[in-house]
Design a protein around this motif. Sequence first.
Motif, PDB file in Angstrom:
ATOM      1  N   ALA A  67       2.613  78.756  30.461  1.00 20.82           N
ATOM      2  CA  ALA A  67       2.814  77.903  29.835  1.00 20.82           C
ATOM      3  C   ALA A  67       3.114  77.744  28.379  1.00 20.82           C
ATOM      4  O   ALA A  67       4.062  77.055  27.835  1.00 20.82           O
ATOM      5  N   THR A  68       2.316  78.492  27.517  1.00 22.04           N
ATOM      6  CA  THR A  68       2.653  78.879  26.151  1.00 22.04           C
ATOM      7  C   THR A  68       3.938  79.355  25.968  1.00 22.04           C
ATOM      8  O   THR A  68       4.601  79.120  24.976  1.00 22.04           O
ATOM      9  N   LYS A  69       4.402  80.540  27.007  1.00 25.89           N
ATOM     10  CA  LYS A  69       5.820  80.986  26.712  1.00 25.89           C
ATOM     11  C   LYS A  69       6.890  79.945  27.033  1.00 25.89           C
ATOM     12  O   LYS A  69       7.759  79.700  26.308  1.00 25.89           O
ATOM     13  N   VAL A  70       6.568  79.060  27.722  1.00 30.05           N
ATOM     14  CA  VAL A  70       7.599  78.015  28.562  1.00 30.05           C
ATOM     15  C   VAL A  70       7.837  77.133  27.258  1.00 30.05           C
ATOM     16  O   VAL A  70       8.786  76.609  26.842  1.00 30.05           O
ATOM     17  N   SER A  71       6.778  76.650  26.552  1.00 30.18           N
ATOM     18  CA  SER A  71       6.667  75.915  25.693  1.00 30.18           C
ATOM     19  C   SER A  71       7.436  76.493  24.329  1.00 30.18           C
ATOM     20  O   SER A  71       8.082  75.738  23.825  1.00 30.18           O
ATOM     21  N   ALA A  72       7.188  77.630  24.066  1.00 25.03           N
ATOM     22  CA  ALA A  72       7.884  78.359  22.861  1.00 25.03           C
ATOM     23  C   ALA A  72       9.382  78.432  23.300  1.00 25.03           C
ATOM     24  O   ALA A  72      10.181  78.134  22.445  1.00 25.03           O
ATOM     25  N   ASP A  73       9.771  78.696  24.521  1.00 20.06           N
ATOM     26  CA  ASP A  73      11.191  78.786  24.623  1.00 20.06           C
ATOM     27  C   ASP A  73      11.512  77.334  24.680  1.00 20.06           C
ATOM     28  O   ASP A  73      12.876  77.316  24.177  1.00 20.06           O
ATOM     29  N   GLY A  74      11.056  76.427  25.000  1.00 22.36           N
ATOM     30  CA  GLY A  74      11.619  74.894  24.925  1.00 22.36           C
ATOM     31  C   GLY A  74      12.034  74.659  23.314  1.00 22.36           C
ATOM     32  O   GLY A  74      12.714  74.151  23.109  1.00 22.36           O
ATOM     33  N   GLU A  75      10.852  75.023  22.636  1.00 24.88           N
ATOM     34  CA  GLU A  75      11.147  74.757  21.049  1.00 24.88           C
ATOM     35  C   GLU A  75      12.306  75.417  20.568  1.00 24.88           C
ATOM     36  O   GLU A  75      13.021  74.933  19.735  1.00 24.88           O
ATOM     37  N   GLN A  76      12.518  76.654  21.106  1.00 31.86           N
ATOM     38  CA  GLN A  76      13.467  77.586  20.616  1.00 31.86           C
ATOM     39  C   GLN A  76      14.702  76.905  21.217  1.00 31.86           C
ATOM     40  O   GLN A  76      15.894  76.706  20.533  1.00 31.86           O
ATOM     41  N   VAL A  77      15.077  76.589  22.574  1.00 29.58           N
ATOM     42  CA  VAL A  77      16.008  75.767  22.835  1.00 29.58           C
ATOM     43  C   VAL A  77      16.398  74.811  22.297  1.00 29.58           C
ATOM     44  O   VAL A  77      17.558  74.189  21.732  1.00 29.58           O
ATOM     45  N   GLU A  78      15.362  73.680  21.752  1.00 34.64           N
ATOM     46  CA  GLU A  78      15.620  72.397  21.105  1.00 34.64           C
ATOM     47  C   GLU A  78      16.214  72.976  19.730  1.00 34.64           C
ATOM     48  O   GLU A  78      17.206  72.209  19.364  1.00 34.64           O
ATOM     49  N   ASP A  79      15.831  74.004  18.949  1.00 35.60           N
ATOM     50  CA  ASP A  79      16.233  74.283  17.672  1.00 35.60           C
ATOM     51  C   ASP A  79      17.639  74.865  17.722  1.00 35.60           C
ATOM     52  O   ASP A  79      18.753  74.272  16.920  1.00 35.60           O
ATOM     53  N   ASP A  80      18.029  75.622  18.934  1.00 33.72           N
ATOM     54  CA  ASP A  80      19.314  75.859  19.221  1.00 33.72           C
ATOM     55  C   ASP A  80      20.376  74.625  19.729  1.00 33.72           C
ATOM     56  O   ASP A  80      21.544  74.717  18.985  1.00 33.72           O
ATOM     57  N   ALA A  81      19.851  73.832  20.182  1.00 32.03           N
ATOM     58  CA  ALA A  81      20.581  72.774  20.668  1.00 32.03           C
ATOM     59  C   ALA A  81      20.940  71.939  19.288  1.00 32.03           C
ATOM     60  O   ALA A  81      22.029  71.399  18.993  1.00 32.03           O
ATOM     61  N   ASP A  82      20.152  71.725  18.519  1.00 34.85           N
ATOM     62  CA  ASP A  82      20.340  70.852  17.158  1.00 34.85           C
ATOM     63  C   ASP A  82      21.038  71.601  16.194  1.00 34.85           C
ATOM     64  O   ASP A  82      22.122  71.017  15.771  1.00 34.85           O
ATOM     65  N   ARG A  83      21.048  72.939  16.265  1.00 40.06           N
ATOM     66  CA  ARG A  83      22.282  73.883  15.504  1.00 40.06           C
ATOM     67  C   ARG A  83      23.409  73.547  16.103  1.00 40.06           C
ATOM     68  O   ARG A  83      24.415  73.251  15.198  1.00 40.06           O
ATOM     69  N   ILE A  84      23.473  73.531  17.259  1.00 36.86           N
ATOM     70  CA  ILE A  84      24.952  73.740  18.118  1.00 36.86           C
ATOM     71  C   ILE A  84      25.335  72.243  17.859  1.00 36.86           C
ATOM     72  O   ILE A  84      26.486  72.089  17.449  1.00 36.86           O
ATOM     73  N   HIS A  85      24.588  71.278  17.876  1.00 41.57           N
ATOM     74  CA  HIS A  85      25.076  69.904  17.739  1.00 41.57           C
ATOM     75  C   HIS A  85      25.638  69.638  16.207  1.00 41.57           C
ATOM     76  O   HIS A  85      26.818  68.866  15.880  1.00 41.57           O
ATOM     77  N   LYS A  86      24.793  70.211  15.294  1.00 46.07           N
ATOM     78  CA  LYS A  86      25.299  70.225  13.833  1.00 46.07           C
ATOM     79  C   LYS A  86      26.548  70.979  13.689  1.00 46.07           C
ATOM     80  O   LYS A  86      27.587  70.306  12.919  1.00 46.07           O
ATOM     81  N   ARG A  87      26.710  72.008  14.195  1.00 50.30           N
ATOM     82  CA  ARG A  87      28.069  72.693  14.144  1.00 50.30           C
ATOM     83  C   ARG A  87      29.158  72.129  14.935  1.00 50.30           C
ATOM     84  O   ARG A  87      30.192  71.911  14.365  1.00 50.30           O
ATOM     85  N   ALA A  88      28.854  71.151  15.730  1.00 49.10           N
ATOM     86  CA  ALA A  88      29.981  70.357  16.535  1.00 49.10           C
ATOM     87  C   ALA A  88      30.100  69.232  15.681  1.00 49.10           C
ATOM     88  O   ALA A  88      31.635  69.051  15.786  1.00 49.10           O
ATOM     89  N   GLU A  89      29.234  68.460  15.026  1.00 47.89           N
ATOM     90  CA  GLU A  89      29.599  67.514  14.031  1.00 47.89           C
ATOM     91  C   GLU A  89      30.593  68.032  13.164  1.00 47.89           C
ATOM     92  O   GLU A  89      31.464  67.387  12.594  1.00 47.89           O
ATOM     93  N   ASP A  90      30.033  69.138  12.351  1.00 44.81           N
ATOM     94  CA  ASP A  90      30.814  69.804  11.311  1.00 44.81           C
ATOM     95  C   ASP A  90      32.313  69.977  11.888  1.00 44.81           C
ATOM     96  O   ASP A  90      33.215  69.810  11.096  1.00 44.81           O
ATOM     97  N   LEU A  91      32.552  70.752  13.032  1.00 43.00           N
ATOM     98  CA  LEU A  91      33.839  70.801  13.533  1.00 43.00           C
ATOM     99  C   LEU A  91      34.478  69.625  13.775  1.00 43.00           C
ATOM    100  O   LEU A  91      35.751  69.630  13.326  1.00 43.00           O
ATOM    101  N   GLU A  92      33.954  68.842  14.302  1.00 43.67           N
ATOM    102  CA  GLU A  92      34.754  67.424  14.461  1.00 43.67           C
ATOM    103  C   GLU A  92      35.270  66.826  13.041  1.00 43.67           C
ATOM    104  O   GLU A  92      36.425  66.437  13.004  1.00 43.67           O
TER     105      GLU A  92
END
Length: 114
Positions: A81-106
């Motif tokens: 559960a700890t590993k899954v939680s850490a992975d979830g936080e990493q995925v959230e950070d990656d998604a935020d970064r990708i979203h920001k890059r998509a907005e910059d690209l737009e």
Amino acid sequence: CDDECSGLLISDMDRLYRIITEVTLTTPLPPPYKVLYRFENMTEELKHMLSPQKAPERLLQLADSNLGSLVIEMDQLHSRATKVSADGEQVEDDADRIHKRAEDLEQFIKDTLL
């Protein structure tokens, strides 16, 4: 006898004699199946209750071993559960970064079109 003790004794003996003479001993008496069945059931219950698998010491050992394996499984589940939680936080950070890059690209594409 004036206290009627012998009269009672004689009448009891007479009643017992009549009971004995009324019974025919030439044919076998049927066994009392209900009583035998009840004894058989009680015997089976006692055998089951006294079996080595039902001994309190055995049950305590089994409960202790089950508790040990349960603790190990809970530790493993907590670790996963700890590993899954850490992975979830990493995925959230990656998604935020990708979203920001998509907005910059737009924004870049809009600026380029203008």
